[in-house]
Design a protein around this motif. Sequence first.
Motif, PDB file in Angstrom:
ATOM      1  N   HIS A 260       0.846  -1.186   0.000  1.00 39.46           N
ATOM      2  CA  HIS A 260       0.000   0.000   0.000  1.00 39.46           C
ATOM      3  C   HIS A 260       0.887   1.243   0.000  1.00 39.46           C
ATOM      4  O   HIS A 260       1.579   1.519   0.976  1.00 39.46           O
ATOM      5  CB  HIS A 260      -0.919   0.004   1.222  1.00 39.46           C
ATOM      6  CG  HIS A 260      -1.756  -1.229   1.312  1.00 39.46           C
ATOM      7  ND1 HIS A 260      -2.812  -1.469   0.456  1.00 39.46           N
ATOM      8  CD2 HIS A 260      -1.676  -2.316   2.110  1.00 39.46           C
ATOM      9  CE1 HIS A 260      -3.354  -2.631   0.753  1.00 39.46           C
ATOM     10  NE2 HIS A 260      -2.673  -3.170   1.748  1.00 39.46           N
ATOM     11  N   PRO A 261       0.856   2.004  -1.089  1.00 41.17           N
ATOM     12  CA  PRO A 261       1.770   3.141  -1.201  1.00 41.17           C
ATOM     13  C   PRO A 261       1.315   4.346  -0.393  1.00 41.17           C
ATOM     14  O   PRO A 261       0.158   4.462  -0.001  1.00 41.17           O
ATOM     15  CB  PRO A 261       1.719   3.463  -2.688  1.00 41.17           C
ATOM     16  CG  PRO A 261       0.339   3.077  -3.086  1.00 41.17           C
ATOM     17  CD  PRO A 261       0.032   1.844  -2.271  1.00 41.17           C
ATOM     18  N   ARG A 262       2.251   5.226  -0.159  1.00 41.38           N
ATOM     19  CA  ARG A 262       1.939   6.538   0.398  1.00 41.38           C
ATOM     20  C   ARG A 262       1.687   7.455  -0.786  1.00 41.38           C
ATOM     21  O   ARG A 262       2.466   7.481  -1.731  1.00 41.38           O
ATOM     22  CB  ARG A 262       3.097   7.047   1.242  1.00 41.38           C
ATOM     23  CG  ARG A 262       3.229   6.266   2.517  1.00 41.38           C
ATOM     24  CD  ARG A 262       4.456   6.715   3.289  1.00 41.38           C
ATOM     25  NE  ARG A 262       4.490   6.108   4.596  1.00 41.38           N
ATOM     26  CZ  ARG A 262       4.899   4.866   4.845  1.00 41.38           C
ATOM     27  NH1 ARG A 262       5.305   4.113   3.859  1.00 41.38           N
ATOM     28  NH2 ARG A 262       4.901   4.389   6.065  1.00 41.38           N
ATOM     29  N   VAL A 263       0.608   8.200  -0.753  1.00 39.04           N
ATOM     30  CA  VAL A 263       0.203   9.025  -1.882  1.00 39.04           C
ATOM     31  C   VAL A 263       0.436  10.488  -1.544  1.00 39.04           C
ATOM     32  O   VAL A 263       0.050  10.957  -0.468  1.00 39.04           O
ATOM     33  CB  VAL A 263      -1.290   8.785  -2.225  1.00 39.04           C
ATOM     34  CG1 VAL A 263      -1.726   9.667  -3.372  1.00 39.04           C
ATOM     35  CG2 VAL A 263      -1.521   7.324  -2.554  1.00 39.04           C
ATOM     36  N   PHE A 264       1.081  11.201  -2.467  1.00 40.60           N
ATOM     37  CA  PHE A 264       1.369  12.620  -2.304  1.00 40.60           C
ATOM     38  C   PHE A 264       0.806  13.377  -3.501  1.00 40.60           C
ATOM     39  O   PHE A 264       0.698  12.844  -4.595  1.00 40.60           O
ATOM     40  CB  PHE A 264       2.887  12.864  -2.217  1.00 40.60           C
ATOM     41  CG  PHE A 264       3.536  12.141  -1.078  1.00 40.60           C
ATOM     42  CD1 PHE A 264       3.495  12.661   0.194  1.00 40.60           C
ATOM     43  CD2 PHE A 264       4.182  10.937  -1.280  1.00 40.60           C
ATOM     44  CE1 PHE A 264       4.093  12.004   1.250  1.00 40.60           C
ATOM     45  CE2 PHE A 264       4.787  10.269  -0.235  1.00 40.60           C
ATOM     46  CZ  PHE A 264       4.737  10.803   1.032  1.00 40.60           C
TER      47      PHE A 264
END
Length: 105
Positions: free
Chosen positions: A70-74
């Motif tokens: 699960h990626p970190r979204v920016f």
Amino acid sequence: MLSRTKEFLRQNNYRYEKSYIRPLMAPESVYVFKFGQDSLNNRVIIRYGHTWTGRQRINEIDLRLHKQKHPRVFQNEADMLDYLETHLAQREQRHADHTSDAEKV
């Protein structure tokens, strides 16, 4: 694209590799940026489109450290760089603590 990120990685002795993906069915283009010190196991996935004037507009930046599911979204590059600076500082501190413990033994 991502010139500040590339500069940051070079300063911290990270290797990187970039690739470009143009999906057939989606209007967005995708830019994949793999980086790491020993192996390239970290990824930044940038989804971007173009404005009517032809400029590139970043829609989303996904950061996956150490093959996360699960990626970190920016939303922009500055937020991602702030996160990387704090995360890498903590990681270096843990690594320094681990090496000092090994020296005590």
